[in-house]
Design an enzyme around this catalytic site. Structure first.
Site, PDB file in Angstrom:
ATOM      1  N   ARG A  46      56.804  34.638  41.991  1.00  0.00           N
ATOM      2  CA  ARG A  46      55.368  34.677  41.722  1.00  0.00           C
ATOM      3  C   ARG A  46      55.102  35.193  40.311  1.00  0.00           C
ATOM      4  O   ARG A  46      55.915  35.903  39.740  1.00  0.00           O
ATOM      5  CB  ARG A  46      54.651  35.604  42.730  1.00  0.00           C
ATOM      6  CG  ARG A  46      54.717  35.160  44.185  1.00  0.00           C
ATOM      7  CD  ARG A  46      53.858  33.931  44.450  1.00  0.00           C
ATOM      8  NE  ARG A  46      53.899  33.535  45.854  1.00  0.00           N
ATOM      9  CZ  ARG A  46      54.780  32.685  46.377  1.00  0.00           C
ATOM     10  NH1 ARG A  46      55.717  32.138  45.618  1.00  0.00           N
ATOM     11  NH2 ARG A  46      54.740  32.363  47.661  1.00  0.00           N
TER      12      ARG A  46
ATOM     13  N   TYR B 183      38.864  30.224  50.979  1.00  0.00           N
ATOM     14  CA  TYR B 183      38.630  30.875  49.687  1.00  0.00           C
ATOM     15  C   TYR B 183      38.744  29.852  48.555  1.00  0.00           C
ATOM     16  O   TYR B 183      37.906  29.804  47.646  1.00  0.00           O
ATOM     17  CB  TYR B 183      39.684  31.974  49.558  1.00  0.00           C
ATOM     18  CG  TYR B 183      39.755  32.744  48.274  1.00  0.00           C
ATOM     19  CD1 TYR B 183      38.780  33.671  47.926  1.00  0.00           C
ATOM     20  CD2 TYR B 183      40.844  32.592  47.410  1.00  0.00           C
ATOM     21  CE1 TYR B 183      38.885  34.409  46.752  1.00  0.00           C
ATOM     22  CE2 TYR B 183      40.958  33.326  46.246  1.00  0.00           C
ATOM     23  CZ  TYR B 183      39.972  34.233  45.915  1.00  0.00           C
ATOM     24  OH  TYR B 183      40.088  34.968  44.763  1.00  0.00           O
TER      25      TYR B 183
HETATM   26  N1  LIG Z   1      42.830  40.075  42.219  1.00  0.00           N
HETATM   27  C1  LIG Z   1      43.474  38.949  41.999  1.00  0.00           C
HETATM   28  O1  LIG Z   1      44.703  38.865  42.113  1.00  0.00           O
HETATM   29  C2  LIG Z   1      42.713  37.713  41.574  1.00  0.00           C
HETATM   30  C3  LIG Z   1      43.457  36.568  41.247  1.00  0.00           C
HETATM   31  C4  LIG Z   1      42.795  35.429  40.846  1.00  0.00           C
HETATM   32  C5  LIG Z   1      41.418  35.433  40.779  1.00  0.00           C
HETATM   33  N2  LIG Z   1      40.708  36.546  41.100  1.00  0.00           N
HETATM   34  C6  LIG Z   1      39.254  36.466  41.007  1.00  0.00           C
HETATM   35  O2  LIG Z   1      38.784  37.418  40.081  1.00  0.00           O
HETATM   36  C7  LIG Z   1      37.495  37.879  40.491  1.00  0.00           C
HETATM   37  C8  LIG Z   1      37.491  39.392  40.580  1.00  0.00           C
HETATM   38  O3  LIG Z   1      38.475  39.807  41.527  1.00  0.00           O
HETATM   39  P1  LIG Z   1      38.935  41.320  41.636  1.00  0.00           P
HETATM   40  O4  LIG Z   1      40.394  41.299  41.838  1.00  0.00           O
HETATM   41  O5  LIG Z   1      38.328  42.095  40.542  1.00  0.00           O
HETATM   42  O6  LIG Z   1      38.302  41.699  43.034  1.00  0.00           O
HETATM   43  P2  LIG Z   1      37.504  43.017  43.435  1.00  0.00           P
HETATM   44  O7  LIG Z   1      38.060  44.187  42.729  1.00  0.00           O
HETATM   45  O8  LIG Z   1      37.445  43.024  44.914  1.00  0.00           O
HETATM   46  O9  LIG Z   1      36.087  42.718  42.832  1.00  0.00           O
HETATM   47  C9  LIG Z   1      35.165  41.880  43.459  1.00  0.00           C
HETATM   48  C10 LIG Z   1      33.834  42.572  43.433  1.00  0.00           C
HETATM   49  O10 LIG Z   1      32.866  41.715  44.051  1.00  0.00           O
HETATM   50  C11 LIG Z   1      32.008  42.545  44.812  1.00  0.00           C
HETATM   51  N3  LIG Z   1      31.322  41.820  45.865  1.00  0.00           N
HETATM   52  C12 LIG Z   1      31.859  41.309  46.995  1.00  0.00           C
HETATM   53  N4  LIG Z   1      30.881  40.795  47.752  1.00  0.00           N
HETATM   54  C13 LIG Z   1      29.715  40.987  47.079  1.00  0.00           C
HETATM   55  C14 LIG Z   1      28.355  40.691  47.350  1.00  0.00           C
HETATM   56  N5  LIG Z   1      27.993  40.074  48.480  1.00  0.00           N
HETATM   57  N6  LIG Z   1      27.427  41.048  46.435  1.00  0.00           N
HETATM   58  C15 LIG Z   1      27.773  41.675  45.305  1.00  0.00           C
HETATM   59  N7  LIG Z   1      29.030  41.984  44.980  1.00  0.00           N
HETATM   60  C16 LIG Z   1      29.997  41.643  45.867  1.00  0.00           C
HETATM   61  C17 LIG Z   1      32.933  43.596  45.395  1.00  0.00           C
HETATM   62  O11 LIG Z   1      32.190  44.707  45.839  1.00  0.00           O
HETATM   63  P3  LIG Z   1      32.794  45.631  47.033  1.00  0.00           P
HETATM   64  O12 LIG Z   1      34.014  46.276  46.463  1.00  0.00           O
HETATM   65  O13 LIG Z   1      31.672  46.577  47.329  1.00  0.00           O
HETATM   66  O14 LIG Z   1      33.107  44.699  48.153  1.00  0.00           O
HETATM   67  C18 LIG Z   1      33.809  43.909  44.187  1.00  0.00           C
HETATM   68  O15 LIG Z   1      33.214  44.877  43.369  1.00  0.00           O
HETATM   69  C19 LIG Z   1      37.204  37.187  41.811  1.00  0.00           C
HETATM   70  O16 LIG Z   1      36.437  36.024  41.563  1.00  0.00           O
HETATM   71  C20 LIG Z   1      38.554  36.781  42.311  1.00  0.00           C
HETATM   72  O17 LIG Z   1      38.464  35.659  43.133  1.00  0.00           O
HETATM   73  C21 LIG Z   1      41.322  37.697  41.489  1.00  0.00           C
END
Ligand SMILES: NC(=O)c1ccc[n+]([C@@H]2O[C@H](COP(=O)([O-])OP(=O)(O)OC[C@H]3O[C@@H](n4cnc5c(N)ncnc54)[C@H](OP(=O)(O)O)[C@@H]3O)[C@@H](O)[C@H]2O)c1
Length: 303
Positions: free
Chosen positions: A197, A124
Site C-alpha cells: 500500500r 463511499y
Molecule cells: N484519511 C485518509 O486516508 C483519506 C484518504 C483519501 C481521501 N481522504 C479524504 O480526505 C478528506 C478528509 O479526510 P480526513 O482523513 O481528514 O477525515 P477526518 O479527519 O474524519 O475529517 C473529516 C471531517 O468531516 C467532518 N464531518 C463528517 N460529517 C460531517 C457533517 N455531517 N457535517 C460537517 N462535518 C462533517 C468530521 O467531523 P467529526 O469528526 O465531528 O465527525 C471531520 O472533522 C475526506 O474527503 C476523505 O474522504 C482521506
C-alpha cells in the site's frame, strides 16, 4: 485531519488569507438549509471541501447506507450552495478508492468508471464519484472552476485512533504502542502481511491542495500520492521501530488480505510542480509524537 493540516499550512504560509472554518458541531453539512445559510452569510472566494464520513474497511462494510447517503448529501449541499453564493473556486476531496477494483496498477486518472468498484467500500466510492462528477458538471455547465483531488491513503497528526474503525497506520500505531506499554511479546497482523500500500503524510497533501488552487486550468480530477508502496509487514516493522517496540509480529493468514497491490500513478500531479517532501520514516516519527502529545493532553481522537 486534512482540514486541520490545511489550516496549519495557511496560517504559517499565507497569514494574509482569511480562513472560514466550521466544525460539524457548528454546521451539519447534511442539512441543506444550514449549508445554504452558511454560504450566503460568509461568501468565501474558494472552498477546500475536506469534510466526509470516513472510516476503515470494517466501518465501510458495516454502514454502507450512511457512507453513501451522508457523503452524497454533504457534497451536493456544499457544491450547490457554494455556486449559488458565488464561490469562484471549489476543490473537492475524493479518494483513490473511486477507481475500479481491477483497474491497471498504478492507478491513473482515465481508469475512472472503466469497470466495477471494490465491493467493500463501494458506497463511499460512489459518493466520491458523485462529488467529483458534480464539480465536473458545474465546470462544464456554468464555467465555474470546480475540480477534485484524489489522495491516496493518508496519515499524520490528528488522525482517528478508533480501535476498530481506524485506517491502517493509526490502527497499527495504536496497537503497537499498546503492545509496548503492556510488554506483549507479539502483535498479530491480519492476513499474510504481503499486500503493498501507498501512504502520504497529510501535510504533504495540504501543500498539494493549496498548490492545485493556484493552477489556472487544473484537471477535473487528479491523483495525489507518492507512487511508492510498502508491504503491510514492512510498514508494521517501521512503526515498531518508531515506537520502540521490540516484540515480534504474528500473521493471521485466515483473515483476508484485500488486493495485493494498490498504488497511484502521481505523474500528472508531479507534472504540475508538486512533489511529496516527507518520507515515511519522518512522517511516522512526527505522527507518533503527535499521538503521544494527545494521549498526555487527553485529546486523542477515537470516534
Ligand atoms: N484519511 C485518509 O486516508 C483519506 C484518504 C483519501 C481521501 N481522504 C479524504 O480526505 C478528506 C478528509 O479526510 P480526513 O482523513 O481528514 O477525515 P477526518 O479527519 O474524519 O475529517 C473529516 C471531517 O468531516 C467532518 N464531518 C463528517 N460529517 C460531517 C457533517 N455531517 N457535517 C460537517 N462535518 C462533517 C468530521 O467531523 P467529526 O469528526 O465531528 O465527525 C471531520 O472533522 C475526506 O474527503 C476523505 O474522504 C482521506
Amino acid at each position: 485531519m486534512v482540514g486541520a493540516s490545511v489550516c496549519r499550512l495557511m496560517q504559517s504560509q499565507h497569514p494574509e488569507v482569511e480562513l472560514v472554518v466550521r466544525s460539524r458541531q457548528l454546521l451539519d453539512l447534511r442539512d441543506a438549509s444550514e449549508v445554504d445559510r452558511f454560504f450566503q452569510e460568509t461568501k468565501p472566494d474558494a472552498v477546500i471541501f475536506a469534510a466526509a464520513k470516513v472510516g476503515g474497511i470494517l466501518a465501510n462494510a458495516t454502514f454502507p447506507v450512511e457512507f453513501l447517503s451522508e457523503n452524497v448529501r454533504m457534497a451536493i449541499n456544499s457544491i450547490e450552495s457554494a455556486h449559488r453564493s458565488g464561490v469562484q473556486r471549489f476543490l473537492f476531496l475524493g479518494s483513490t478508492c473511486i477507481y475500479p477494483k481491477h483497474a491497471p496498477q498504478p492507478l491513473c486518472e482515465p481508469s475512472l468508471l472503466s469497470s466495477p468498484l471494490e465491493s467493500t467500500n463501494e458506497a463511499y466510492a460512489l459518493a466520491k464519484i458523485v462529488g467529483l462528477k458534480m464539480c465536473q458538471y458545474y465546470r462544464r455547465q456554468f464555467d465555474a472552476l470546480y475540480h477534485s483531488a484524489m489522495p491516496t491513503n493518508l496519515y499524520g497528526p490528528g488522525d482517528n485512533y478508533h480501535p476498530e474503525h481506524s485506517h491502517v497506520i493509526p490502527g497499527l500505531l495504536r496497537r503497537i504502542h499498546e503492545a509496548k506499554i503492556q510488554n506483549s511479546p507479539t502483535v498479530t497482523l491480519w492476513g499474510t502481511g504481503t499486500p503493498r500500500r501507498e501512504f502520504l503524510y497529510v501535510d504533504d497533501l495540504a501543500k498539494a491542495l493549496v498548490h492545485l488552487l493556484t493552477l489556472e486550468s487544473p484537471p477535473d480530477w487528479i491523483n495525489v500520492g507518492t507512487g511508492q508502496e510498502i508491504s503491510i509487514l514492512e510498514l508494521a516493522k517501521q512503526i515498531a521501530q518508531t515506537v520502540g517496540y521490540l516484540g515480534d509480529f504474528e500473521l493471521d493468514a485466515s483473515k483476508p488480505d484485500g488486493t495485493p497491490l494498490k498504488r497511484t500513478d502521481p505523474s500528472l500531479v508531479f507534472s504540475t510542480g508538486w512533489k511529496p517532501q516527507i518520507e515515511l520514516k519522518e512522517g511516522l516519527a512526527r505522527t507518533y509524537r503527535d499521538f503521544l502529545n494527545r494521549i498526555e493532553r487527553g485529546t486523542l481522537r477515537s470516534n
